[in-house]
Enzyme design. Sequence first.
Site, PDB file in Angstrom:
ATOM      1  N   CYS A 152       3.540   3.806 -16.239  1.00 14.45           N
ATOM      2  CA  CYS A 152       2.508   4.494 -15.463  1.00 14.45           C
ATOM      3  C   CYS A 152       1.468   5.107 -16.406  1.00 14.45           C
ATOM      4  O   CYS A 152       0.273   5.103 -16.105  1.00 14.45           O
ATOM      5  CB  CYS A 152       3.141   5.574 -14.594  1.00 14.45           C
ATOM      6  SG  CYS A 152       4.653   5.048 -13.777  1.00 14.45           S
ATOM      7  N   ASP A 201       0.752  -0.646  -8.352  1.00 16.90           N
ATOM      8  CA  ASP A 201      -0.110   0.535  -8.429  1.00 16.90           C
ATOM      9  C   ASP A 201      -1.434   0.202  -9.124  1.00 16.90           C
ATOM     10  O   ASP A 201      -1.481  -0.652 -10.010  1.00 16.90           O
ATOM     11  CB  ASP A 201       0.608   1.666  -9.179  1.00 16.90           C
ATOM     12  CG  ASP A 201       1.788   2.205  -8.381  1.00 16.90           C
ATOM     13  OD1 ASP A 201       1.877   1.877  -7.191  1.00 16.90           O
ATOM     14  OD2 ASP A 201       2.604   2.937  -8.942  1.00 16.90           O
ATOM     15  N   CYS A 208       4.763  -2.953  -9.909  1.00 21.18           N
ATOM     16  CA  CYS A 208       4.872  -1.894  -8.894  1.00 21.18           C
ATOM     17  C   CYS A 208       3.717  -1.933  -7.909  1.00 21.18           C
ATOM     18  O   CYS A 208       3.786  -1.317  -6.849  1.00 21.18           O
ATOM     19  CB  CYS A 208       4.944  -0.530  -9.561  1.00 21.18           C
ATOM     20  SG  CYS A 208       3.461  -0.119 -10.482  1.00 21.18           S
ATOM     21  N   CYS A 229       2.017   6.009  -8.038  1.00 23.34           N
ATOM     22  CA  CYS A 229       3.115   6.967  -8.002  1.00 23.34           C
ATOM     23  C   CYS A 229       2.704   8.309  -8.629  1.00 23.34           C
ATOM     24  O   CYS A 229       1.626   8.439  -9.207  1.00 23.34           O
ATOM     25  CB  CYS A 229       4.293   6.391  -8.774  1.00 23.34           C
ATOM     26  SG  CYS A 229       3.974   6.342 -10.528  1.00 23.34           S
TER      27      CYS A 229
END
Length: 123
Positions: A102, A35, A33, A58
């Site tokens: 995450c 991140d 992603c 996110c």
Amino acid sequence: MYSQKVMENFANPKNVGVIEDADGIGTVGNPTCGDIMKMYLKIENDVITDAKFQTFGCAAAIASSSMATQMIKGKTIDEALTITNRQVIEALEGLPPKKIHCSVLAEEAIKLAIEDYRSKKKT
Ligand code: FES
């Protein structure tokens, strides 16, 4: 999609920022992603006295960082090392399946920051 706790920690995250004289810093990223999470720890006598983070990611990553920093403050580094992403998810009252990774960033960032602290202490 997100729990109330996730929304609270995303809209009003705790411990955002930088610790200039941090004793340990951990940076992790997820290549899929893109991140990135950076965790700063202040540690005295092996107790985490302060924790801050910068997360370029996110909502779930920001909420996980906010929750994880709240969970480790006041803990010894050995206690903090036992914190898993599952515990972060529980504290957030759940994350959608696609957002589990995450929370893994938060667990990894804590571990890396503590490793960094330990390696600095040796030198
Ligand atoms: Fe990758 Fe959330 S989508 S950290």
